[in-house]
Design an enzyme around this catalytic site. Structure first.
Site, PDB file in Angstrom:
ATOM      1  N   TYR A 157      -2.717  -7.296  -0.944  1.00  0.00           N
ATOM      2  CA  TYR A 157      -1.371  -7.816  -1.179  1.00  0.00           C
ATOM      3  C   TYR A 157      -1.316  -8.611  -2.496  1.00  0.00           C
ATOM      4  O   TYR A 157      -0.267  -8.729  -3.102  1.00  0.00           O
ATOM      5  CB  TYR A 157      -0.967  -8.782  -0.048  1.00  0.00           C
ATOM      6  CG  TYR A 157      -0.529  -8.150   1.252  1.00  0.00           C
ATOM      7  CD1 TYR A 157      -0.652  -6.785   1.502  1.00  0.00           C
ATOM      8  CD2 TYR A 157       0.034  -8.947   2.246  1.00  0.00           C
ATOM      9  CE1 TYR A 157      -0.251  -6.245   2.719  1.00  0.00           C
ATOM     10  CE2 TYR A 157       0.446  -8.402   3.456  1.00  0.00           C
ATOM     11  CZ  TYR A 157       0.299  -7.056   3.695  1.00  0.00           C
ATOM     12  OH  TYR A 157       0.705  -6.532   4.891  1.00  0.00           O
ATOM     13  N   GLY A 158      -2.461  -9.189  -2.866  1.00  0.00           N
ATOM     14  CA  GLY A 158      -2.519 -10.138  -3.989  1.00  0.00           C
ATOM     15  C   GLY A 158      -1.835  -9.701  -5.278  1.00  0.00           C
ATOM     16  O   GLY A 158      -1.150 -10.507  -5.915  1.00  0.00           O
ATOM     17  N   HIS A 218     -10.383 -13.775   2.801  1.00  0.00           N
ATOM     18  CA  HIS A 218     -11.507 -12.860   2.596  1.00  0.00           C
ATOM     19  C   HIS A 218     -12.744 -13.602   2.062  1.00  0.00           C
ATOM     20  O   HIS A 218     -13.866 -13.131   2.220  1.00  0.00           O
ATOM     21  CB  HIS A 218     -11.154 -11.769   1.574  1.00  0.00           C
ATOM     22  CG  HIS A 218     -10.288 -10.667   2.112  1.00  0.00           C
ATOM     23  ND1 HIS A 218      -8.986 -10.863   2.484  1.00  0.00           N
ATOM     24  CD2 HIS A 218     -10.551  -9.352   2.324  1.00  0.00           C
ATOM     25  CE1 HIS A 218      -8.469  -9.696   2.897  1.00  0.00           C
ATOM     26  NE2 HIS A 218      -9.403  -8.767   2.808  1.00  0.00           N
ATOM     27  N   SER A 244      -3.490  -8.996   5.347  1.00  0.00           N
ATOM     28  CA  SER A 244      -3.368  -7.739   4.607  1.00  0.00           C
ATOM     29  C   SER A 244      -4.493  -6.772   4.978  1.00  0.00           C
ATOM     30  O   SER A 244      -4.423  -5.597   4.663  1.00  0.00           O
ATOM     31  CB  SER A 244      -3.446  -8.030   3.106  1.00  0.00           C
ATOM     32  OG  SER A 244      -4.725  -8.555   2.806  1.00  0.00           O
ATOM     33  N   CYS A 273      -8.313 -17.845   0.057  1.00  0.00           N
ATOM     34  CA  CYS A 273      -8.090 -16.462   0.483  1.00  0.00           C
ATOM     35  C   CYS A 273      -8.998 -16.258   1.692  1.00  0.00           C
ATOM     36  O   CYS A 273     -10.174 -16.653   1.663  1.00  0.00           O
ATOM     37  CB  CYS A 273      -8.472 -15.493  -0.638  1.00  0.00           C
ATOM     38  SG  CYS A 273      -8.450 -13.765  -0.117  1.00  0.00           S
ATOM     39  N   GLU A 327     -13.399  -5.865   1.028  1.00  0.00           N
ATOM     40  CA  GLU A 327     -12.947  -4.742   1.863  1.00  0.00           C
ATOM     41  C   GLU A 327     -13.912  -3.552   1.742  1.00  0.00           C
ATOM     42  O   GLU A 327     -14.003  -2.726   2.630  1.00  0.00           O
ATOM     43  CB  GLU A 327     -11.513  -4.314   1.475  1.00  0.00           C
ATOM     44  CG  GLU A 327     -10.432  -5.366   1.760  1.00  0.00           C
ATOM     45  CD  GLU A 327      -9.839  -5.329   3.183  1.00  0.00           C
ATOM     46  OE1 GLU A 327      -9.885  -4.266   3.821  1.00  0.00           O
ATOM     47  OE2 GLU A 327      -9.358  -6.379   3.648  1.00  0.00           O
ATOM     48  N   CYS A 350      -3.411 -15.183   5.964  1.00  0.00           N
ATOM     49  CA  CYS A 350      -3.500 -14.645   4.605  1.00  0.00           C
ATOM     50  C   CYS A 350      -2.855 -15.671   3.680  1.00  0.00           C
ATOM     51  O   CYS A 350      -1.681 -16.028   3.870  1.00  0.00           O
ATOM     52  CB  CYS A 350      -2.731 -13.322   4.569  1.00  0.00           C
ATOM     53  SG  CYS A 350      -2.563 -12.596   2.938  1.00  0.00           S
TER      54      CYS A 350
HETATM   55  N1  DGL Z   1      -6.788 -12.427   2.888  1.00  0.00           N
HETATM   56  C1  DGL Z   1      -5.693 -12.411   1.940  1.00  0.00           C
HETATM   57  C2  DGL Z   1      -5.473 -13.809   1.412  1.00  0.00           C
HETATM   58  O1  DGL Z   1      -5.872 -14.748   2.073  1.00  0.00           O
HETATM   59  C3  DGL Z   1      -5.960 -11.360   0.898  1.00  0.00           C
HETATM   60  C4  DGL Z   1      -4.753 -10.969   0.155  1.00  0.00           C
HETATM   61  C5  DGL Z   1      -4.818  -9.611  -0.478  1.00  0.00           C
HETATM   62  O2  DGL Z   1      -4.707  -8.632   0.249  1.00  0.00           O
HETATM   63  O3  DGL Z   1      -4.896  -9.530  -1.710  1.00  0.00           O
HETATM   64  O4  DGL Z   1      -4.866 -14.020   0.394  1.00  0.00           O
END
Ligand code: DGL
Length: 260
Positions: A38-39, A182, A7, A180, A148, A69
């Protein structure tokens, strides 16, 4: 060529691990920064975005897709596998299987986005293999925007982490899945808060290892390997200064992000 999408920039933690483990392969990355996070979105929207991201990577010559992701892996994997002929690798299975082998007391924590936690994917995957294991999942919706935004070491980030990890502190977990891609950027803060007796499982590293084994078993899959110059291309749907900064931090080198 290996295709990787996320995402946003979190999936670059997977791309970096792949660059390090599989330096002989070209890769193309797509970070859907314009639509992150996206979450909090519905499974249908996340699936639609994931289809588009995959089409983009296939258009660039990807022969294998990595859903870097957890959120998209949780809700869109089946749809992508039904729709596309190329192998689709997701990040949940490698992380769940490492968590199982790491846990001694059978009590595993998982942190992820709302969509990942709501899907129950880690709970299902872990207990399918180890029915007696207990899985405690906590959604942490503010962490992706903080990463982010490059708020990686701010007081506010530490306060939010303390609040999110608090419910897991008294569950006697010995393993915590960073569910996740991130979250590896917050690894040190998370380790400090949850305690050093808890083993952190990084889905990025586990996925890179999984891909390496997959390619060992499927040596002819990536046709042009070794015959042309190795290329690493990074595309994003929106290019901000902050994204550049975080990308440089992940790779420890200046990064060229191409708007697409
Ligand atoms: N890196 C994505 C994950 O592993 C983040 C999802 C998001 O954009 O909320 O879930």
């Amino acid at each position: 060529m290996i295709g990787i999408f996320d995402s946003g920039i979190g999936g670059m933690t997977v791309a970096r691990a792949i660059e390090q483990l599989l330096p002989e392969y070209s890769l193309v990355y797509y970070g859907d920064i314009a639509r992150t996070p996206y979450g909090p979105k519905s499974p249908k929207t996340i699936t639609d975005y994931s289809i588009r991201n995959t089409e983009f990577l296939l258009g660039k010559g990807a022969e294998l897709i990595i859903i870097a992701c957890n959120t998209a892996s949780s809700v869109a994997t089946l749809a992508l596998r039904e729709r596309f002929q190329v192998p689709i690798i997701e990040v949940v299975t490698p992380a769940a299987s490492r968590a199982i082998s790491s846990s001694k007391n059978g009590r595993i924590g998982v942190i992820g986005t709302k969509a990942t936690v709501k899907s129950g994917i880690y709970q299902r995957t872990i207990t399918a293999e180890r029915p007696g294991f207990k899985v405690y999942s906590e959604p942490c919706p503010l962490l992706v925007p903080l990463v982010e935004e490059n708020w990686l070491n701010k007081r506010e980030t530490k306060m939010i982490l303390r609040r999110y990890l608090h419910p897991l502190k008294d569950k006697q977990i010995d393993t915590l899945v960073l569910g996740c891609t991130h979250y590896p950027l917050l690894k040190e803060l998370i380790q400090h808060r949850i305690g050093k007796q808890v083993t952190l499982i990084d889905s990025s590293i586990e996925t890179a290892q999984y891909v390496k084994e997959f390619l060992l078993h499927n040596p002819t899959l990536i046709s042009r390997q070794g015959q042309e110059e190795v290329k690493h291309s990074y595309y994003v749907s929106d290019c901000t200064e902050t994204a550049m900064k975080v990308a440089q931090r992940i790779f420890s080198r200046p990064m060229e992000l191409t708007l697409a």
